[in-house]
Design a protein around this motif. Structure first.
Motif, PDB file in Angstrom:
ATOM      1  N   ASP A  87       0.852  -1.184   0.000  1.00  0.00           N
ATOM      2  CA  ASP A  87       0.000   0.000   0.000  1.00  0.00           C
ATOM      3  C   ASP A  87       0.890   1.238   0.000  1.00  0.00           C
ATOM      4  O   ASP A  87       1.499   1.588   1.017  1.00  0.00           O
ATOM      5  N   ALA A  88       0.975   1.917  -1.154  1.00  0.00           N
ATOM      6  CA  ALA A  88       1.858   3.080  -1.279  1.00  0.00           C
ATOM      7  C   ALA A  88       1.427   4.214  -0.362  1.00  0.00           C
ATOM      8  O   ALA A  88       2.262   4.933   0.204  1.00  0.00           O
ATOM      9  N   THR A  89       0.113   4.395  -0.203  1.00  0.00           N
ATOM     10  CA  THR A  89      -0.383   5.445   0.688  1.00  0.00           C
ATOM     11  C   THR A  89       0.010   5.158   2.131  1.00  0.00           C
ATOM     12  O   THR A  89       0.436   6.066   2.869  1.00  0.00           O
ATOM     13  N   GLN A  94       3.757   5.901   6.848  1.00  0.00           N
ATOM     14  CA  GLN A  94       4.819   5.319   7.678  1.00  0.00           C
ATOM     15  C   GLN A  94       6.060   6.201   7.702  1.00  0.00           C
ATOM     16  O   GLN A  94       6.739   6.301   8.727  1.00  0.00           O
ATOM     17  N   VAL A  95       6.378   6.837   6.569  1.00  0.00           N
ATOM     18  CA  VAL A  95       7.499   7.785   6.557  1.00  0.00           C
ATOM     19  C   VAL A  95       7.240   8.918   7.539  1.00  0.00           C
ATOM     20  O   VAL A  95       8.117   9.301   8.324  1.00  0.00           O
ATOM     21  N   LYS A 114       7.675   6.297  -7.543  1.00  0.00           N
ATOM     22  CA  LYS A 114       7.295   7.689  -7.808  1.00  0.00           C
ATOM     23  C   LYS A 114       6.500   8.268  -6.638  1.00  0.00           C
ATOM     24  O   LYS A 114       6.731   9.403  -6.215  1.00  0.00           O
ATOM     25  N   ALA A 115       5.559   7.491  -6.135  1.00  0.00           N
ATOM     26  CA  ALA A 115       4.657   7.981  -5.088  1.00  0.00           C
ATOM     27  C   ALA A 115       5.383   8.304  -3.785  1.00  0.00           C
ATOM     28  O   ALA A 115       4.899   9.092  -2.982  1.00  0.00           O
ATOM     29  N   ILE A 116       6.558   7.718  -3.590  1.00  0.00           N
ATOM     30  CA  ILE A 116       7.292   7.927  -2.341  1.00  0.00           C
ATOM     31  C   ILE A 116       8.096   9.226  -2.350  1.00  0.00           C
ATOM     32  O   ILE A 116       8.598   9.661  -1.302  1.00  0.00           O
TER      33      ILE A 116
END
Length: 368
Positions: A87-89, A94-95, A114-116
């Protein structure tokens, strides 16, 4: 370490250089604040892994990094861990949690490279150095460690050609690549095509959402319907989990004998299929040097030290040029060298591989 991993030993040798790293810059004391120049070894390293469907992350990467941080910090350091479960979101959240926890360095294996990027920038703005692990994350990363991914694809492609021999042009090849959100998948694909193009007929090619075995199996079923089960000469599968789904689909369609199927990651189930003659090969990537490199770079960056002596490559990402990197080679594993690779390196015991179902096959290749 066996001769197959001789090149990887060069990377591991960098461990000995950690003690001689030169400090650069002056940051905060070790009072729980983000990294830069922590004066003692009581550092906190954030570790974000992308998913738990591939066995390697929980079984190898996480414990290896934890062990290396403990060694480097003489037991004073701590790894703060979270898994995004594809789950990229969730990983972006979490970051933010790692920033709130004031980790001194952050190791990220991105779900979506890319999303990160925005989350990487937030960490950097908070003074936290970021190491991209296994996948080349976008954003202002400080360092990167992975395997030589194009070479992995070349190893897979060459093995498939070896399996096909003089029948490489007979029938069709099906290519089942990894996830489009994973930059490694693009490199595996590129490496494989560089070997296979012009030497085989690629009948169908698919990308696999989230690397899921069931999605790979569905692609294989579609290819069988389109091409006919008697016309598939071989299958390029980007990893072992997907190879399992592909082989299940081939069996369900009554394909016999099975065509050669590639893989990657040397998962236990994949190695067992290789021994049983169901999967042709996997790529064994020694996780220890990759994990050690990530831990060493995180430790050095948290303490404001240079990492020049650790790196062996410079890599460009789509957003960041000249990223200091450590790239580790992979090794093809077939029935001929299971013992001299994953067994002799202590990844799996013969007892773990040779269950009752494949005991006879183990005996046949000398695994006893």
């Amino acid at each position: 370490m066996n001769t197959y991993l001789g090149r990887a030993a060069v990377v591991v040798a960098a461990s000995a250089m950690t003690v001689s790293l030169t400090a650069c810059g002056s940051g905060e004391d070790a009072d729980g604040r983000p990294g830069g120049s922590v004066k003692d070894d009581a550092i906190k390293v954030g570790l974000l892994l992308p998913e738990d469907q591939t066995a390697r992350y929980e079984n190898f990467d996480k414990p290896l990094i934890e062990k290396e941080i403990a060694k480097l910090t003489r037991g004073r350091g701590k790894v703060v861990y979270a898994n995004a479960k594809q789950d990229a979101t969730a990983q972006n959240t979490q970051v933010d949690a790692m920033i709130t926890a004031k980790v001194n360095a952050l190791i990220i294996d991105a779900v979506d490279s890319k999303a990160i990027a925005g989350a990487v920038k937030r960490a950097k703005d908070a003074g936290i150095p970021v190491i991209a692990y296994d996948r080349l994350a976008e954003g202002p990363i400080d360092a990167y460690t992975s395997f030589d991914n194009e070479d992995v694809g070349r190893v897979q492609g060459k093995a498939l050609l070896d399996a096909l021999g003089d029948k490489a042009r007979d029938g069709q090849i099906v290519m089942v690549n990894g996830s489009l959100t994973d930059p490694n998948a693009k490199q595996f694909k590129s490496g494989a095509h560089s070997v296979l193009d012009g030497k085989v007929n690629v009948g169908k090619e698919y990308d696999t959402v989230e690397w899921k075995p069931e999605n790979a199996g569905a692609s294989m079923t579609a290819a069988l319907s389109a091409l006919g089960k008697g016309r598939i000469a071989g299958v390029y599968s980007a990893n072992d989990g997907m190879a399992g789904g592909i082989i299940t689909a081939l069996k369900a369609a009554g394909v016999s004998p099975l065509p050669p199927v590639t893989g990657q990651d040397a998962e236990l189930a994949g190695v067992q299929r290789i021994v049983a003659g169901e999967q042709y090969m996997t790529v064994y990537k020694s996780y220890a040097p990759e994990a050690a490199a990530a831990a060493e770079m995180a430790y050095a960056l948290a303490k404001g030290q240079k990492i020049d002596g650790l790196i062996n490559q410079i890599v460009d990402s789509p957003t960041t040029k000249r990223v200091p990197s450590v790239l580790v080679p992979g090794v093809a594993v077939t029935r001929n060298n299971v013992k001299s690779t994953v067994v002799d390196d202590g990844i799996f015991t013969i007892a773990a591989i040779c269950t009752d179902r494949i005991k006879a096959a183990c005996e046949e290749i000398g695994l006893r």
